[in-house]
Design a protein around this motif. Sequence first.
Motif, PDB file in Angstrom:
ATOM      1  N   PRO A  67       0.867  -1.296  -0.129  1.00  0.00           N
ATOM      2  CA  PRO A  67       0.074   0.025  -0.020  1.00  0.00           C
ATOM      3  C   PRO A  67       0.947   1.153   0.121  1.00  0.00           C
ATOM      4  CG  PRO A  67       0.241  -0.819   2.252  1.00  0.00           C
ATOM      5  CD  PRO A  67       0.792  -1.753   1.488  1.00  0.00           C
ATOM      6  N   VAL A  68       0.278   2.580  -0.361  1.00  0.00           N
ATOM      7  CA  VAL A  68       0.960   3.609  -0.249  1.00  0.00           C
ATOM      8  C   VAL A  68      -0.171   4.600   0.437  1.00  0.00           C
ATOM      9  CG1 VAL A  68       2.336   3.421  -2.218  1.00  0.00           C
ATOM     10  CG2 VAL A  68      -0.100   4.365  -2.646  1.00  0.00           C
ATOM     11  N   PHE A  69       0.224   5.874   0.713  1.00  0.00           N
ATOM     12  CA  PHE A  69      -0.765   6.722   1.441  1.00  0.00           C
ATOM     13  C   PHE A  69      -0.769   7.710   0.622  1.00  0.00           C
ATOM     14  CE2 PHE A  69      -2.082   9.933   4.595  1.00  0.00           C
ATOM     15  CZ  PHE A  69      -3.105   9.129   5.465  1.00  0.00           C
ATOM     16  N   ALA A  70      -2.302   8.301   0.037  1.00  0.00           N
ATOM     17  CA  ALA A  70      -2.436   9.206  -0.683  1.00  0.00           C
ATOM     18  C   ALA A  70      -3.181  10.637   0.053  1.00  0.00           C
ATOM     19  CB  ALA A  70      -3.502   8.942  -1.790  1.00  0.00           C
ATOM     20  N   LYS A  71      -2.871  11.526  -0.421  1.00  0.00           N
ATOM     21  CA  LYS A  71      -3.227  12.841   0.216  1.00  0.00           C
ATOM     22  C   LYS A  71      -2.983  14.100  -0.630  1.00  0.00           C
ATOM     23  CE  LYS A  71       1.124  13.020   2.661  1.00  0.00           C
ATOM     24  NZ  LYS A  71       1.753  13.127   3.976  1.00  0.00           N
ATOM     25  N   PRO A  72      -3.710  15.101  -0.603  1.00  0.00           N
ATOM     26  CA  PRO A  72      -3.642  16.480  -1.349  1.00  0.00           C
ATOM     27  C   PRO A  72      -2.113  16.749  -1.132  1.00  0.00           C
ATOM     28  CG  PRO A  72      -5.526  16.713   0.017  1.00  0.00           C
ATOM     29  CD  PRO A  72      -4.878  15.486   0.595  1.00  0.00           C
ATOM     30  N   ARG A  73      -1.510  17.305  -2.112  1.00  0.00           N
ATOM     31  CA  ARG A  73      -0.102  17.884  -2.411  1.00  0.00           C
ATOM     32  C   ARG A  73       0.070  19.069  -1.329  1.00  0.00           C
ATOM     33  NH1 ARG A  73       3.492  18.823  -7.637  1.00  0.00           N
ATOM     34  NH2 ARG A  73       5.413  19.306  -6.536  1.00  0.00           N
ATOM     35  N   GLY A  82      -9.031  14.481   2.565  1.00  0.00           N
ATOM     36  CA  GLY A  82      -8.671  13.850   1.547  1.00  0.00           C
ATOM     37  C   GLY A  82      -7.754  12.722   1.510  1.00  0.00           C
ATOM     38  N   SER A  83      -7.242  12.443   2.764  1.00  0.00           N
ATOM     39  CA  SER A  83      -6.028  11.450   2.663  1.00  0.00           C
ATOM     40  C   SER A  83      -6.907  10.002   3.042  1.00  0.00           C
ATOM     41  CB  SER A  83      -5.200  11.611   4.053  1.00  0.00           C
ATOM     42  OG  SER A  83      -4.673  12.882   4.073  1.00  0.00           O
ATOM     43  N   ARG A  84      -6.099   8.955   2.387  1.00  0.00           N
ATOM     44  CA  ARG A  84      -6.371   7.566   2.582  1.00  0.00           C
ATOM     45  C   ARG A  84      -5.421   6.767   2.214  1.00  0.00           C
ATOM     46  NH1 ARG A  84     -10.747   6.057  -1.519  1.00  0.00           N
ATOM     47  NH2 ARG A  84     -10.326   3.892  -0.822  1.00  0.00           N
ATOM     48  N   VAL A  85      -5.483   5.422   2.867  1.00  0.00           N
ATOM     49  CA  VAL A  85      -4.599   4.300   2.257  1.00  0.00           C
ATOM     50  C   VAL A  85      -4.955   3.887   1.048  1.00  0.00           C
ATOM     51  CG1 VAL A  85      -3.504   2.173   2.975  1.00  0.00           C
ATOM     52  CG2 VAL A  85      -3.643   4.032   4.720  1.00  0.00           C
ATOM     53  N   ILE A  86      -4.238   3.579   0.122  1.00  0.00           N
ATOM     54  CA  ILE A  86      -4.561   2.716  -1.363  1.00  0.00           C
ATOM     55  C   ILE A  86      -3.733   1.621  -1.273  1.00  0.00           C
ATOM     56  CG2 ILE A  86      -4.439   2.998  -3.558  1.00  0.00           C
ATOM     57  CD1 ILE A  86      -4.835   5.846  -3.569  1.00  0.00           C
ATOM     58  N   CYS A  87      -4.551   0.393  -1.271  1.00  0.00           N
ATOM     59  CA  CYS A  87      -3.861  -0.821  -1.344  1.00  0.00           C
ATOM     60  C   CYS A  87      -3.835  -1.689  -2.615  1.00  0.00           C
ATOM     61  CB  CYS A  87      -4.771  -1.815  -0.448  1.00  0.00           C
ATOM     62  SG  CYS A  87      -4.945  -1.009   1.093  1.00  0.00           S
ATOM     63  N   MET A 103       2.853   8.603  -1.397  1.00  0.00           N
ATOM     64  CA  MET A 103       4.001   8.269  -0.761  1.00  0.00           C
ATOM     65  C   MET A 103       4.017   7.096  -0.152  1.00  0.00           C
ATOM     66  SD  MET A 103       4.082  11.209   2.450  1.00  0.00           S
ATOM     67  CE  MET A 103       5.534  10.781   3.256  1.00  0.00           C
ATOM     68  N   GLU A 104       5.300   6.420   0.361  1.00  0.00           N
ATOM     69  CA  GLU A 104       5.205   5.363   1.176  1.00  0.00           C
ATOM     70  C   GLU A 104       4.510   5.481   2.226  1.00  0.00           C
ATOM     71  OE1 GLU A 104       8.666   2.885   3.548  1.00  0.00           O
ATOM     72  OE2 GLU A 104       9.561   4.339   2.299  1.00  0.00           O
ATOM     73  N   ARG A 105       3.709   4.219   2.621  1.00  0.00           N
ATOM     74  CA  ARG A 105       2.996   4.170   3.948  1.00  0.00           C
ATOM     75  C   ARG A 105       3.904   3.834   5.145  1.00  0.00           C
ATOM     76  NH1 ARG A 105      -1.412   0.025   5.773  1.00  0.00           N
ATOM     77  NH2 ARG A 105      -2.361   1.083   7.533  1.00  0.00           N
ATOM     78  N   PHE A 106       4.068   4.650   5.941  1.00  0.00           N
ATOM     79  CA  PHE A 106       4.910   4.561   7.216  1.00  0.00           C
ATOM     80  C   PHE A 106       4.091   3.807   8.316  1.00  0.00           C
ATOM     81  CE2 PHE A 106       6.995   8.719   5.774  1.00  0.00           C
ATOM     82  CZ  PHE A 106       7.951   7.871   4.832  1.00  0.00           C
ATOM     83  N   THR A 107       4.813   3.192   9.445  1.00  0.00           N
ATOM     84  CA  THR A 107       4.076   2.695  10.532  1.00  0.00           C
ATOM     85  C   THR A 107       5.113   2.963  11.689  1.00  0.00           C
ATOM     86  OG1 THR A 107       5.360   0.374  10.175  1.00  0.00           O
ATOM     87  CG2 THR A 107       3.247   0.514   9.315  1.00  0.00           C
ATOM     88  N   GLY A 108       4.420   3.064  12.806  1.00  0.00           N
ATOM     89  CA  GLY A 108       5.074   3.659  14.008  1.00  0.00           C
ATOM     90  C   GLY A 108       4.196   4.602  14.608  1.00  0.00           C
TER      91      GLY A 108
END
Length: 306
Positions: A67-73, A82-87, A103-108
């Motif tokens: 997955p990646v994380f999508a959001k307004p620039r 407007g943000s969400r995870v795209i799988c 962008m890369e989906r971060f965890t932590g």
Amino acid sequence: MPFHVRDPWRKQYFDAVPCPPDIHIPIDDIDCWEWYPEYHYIYDKLHVARSQGVPSGLAEDMPGAFPVFAKPRINLKGMGVGSRVICDAETFRTHMTPGMIWMERFTGPHVSTDCAVVKGEVRWIRHAEGIPSSEGTFRYWTIHGMEDLALGQYLADWIASELPRYTGMINIETIGGRIIEAQIRFADQWCDLYGRDWFKAVVALYGEGRWPLVEDTVRRGYSVPLFARHGCVPPHPPEEVQEAIRAMPNVSSLQITYHPQQPGEAHPMPPGGFRLGIVNGWDLPDLFSARRALAAAFPCVEMLEL
């Protein structure tokens, strides 16, 4: 008042802070964007990602992995709008529109960090770690000092590289130690927990280009929001109810964080809920009690986690 406040529930923090009339301190990203055009790139989340070497791109750049994380620039409204995870690739093609980045989906740990900066050098830092709930909402935030030295150094290095001539406050959000966004201001949700001397230091920072605050100890604090389900914008609780909550043990402040005369869609809110208020203070169980008291002031509203 030197602090330019757009939301009336923030004024309680700044009304009593003395300051020369020619000093102007931004609280809202819309003002930051207007006053500091030379730093627009700090609000560009694609730039923030690429400045760290993080895999990222625009709608026409298909990710190499999900997955990646999508959001307004660029998002000057905040609250994860407007943000969400795209799988997967199909969802990516459907959801991604011009003006969005991935962008890369971060965890932590999700941490919001305020820094006082003098000519690119961090002179003061304070971390707040959020306990996530669902879809962009948070159960509470813990405001603490310099326990995470590695994160503090990472941010100081990034600021020195990206803002070598900047003097003022900056707020940086990270997940798992990597920056997801930055703003040329401080976080106004829990700034009352920093203390009155901190506000005076901010005035000196913007007025004189120096940071005079010296802290021997840092008192841990908490910021506890109240979220309801989307769909209803209720009246504000009566003022006497609000004052009773402010008088509860270990409560520093109460904010009712919406405009009752505006429809729900006019408020920038995360997908997971509509934020009704925030209770700040010094003891988490007491603040949970205060949040329950605040929820009781909205008897016809369906609350989320309490």
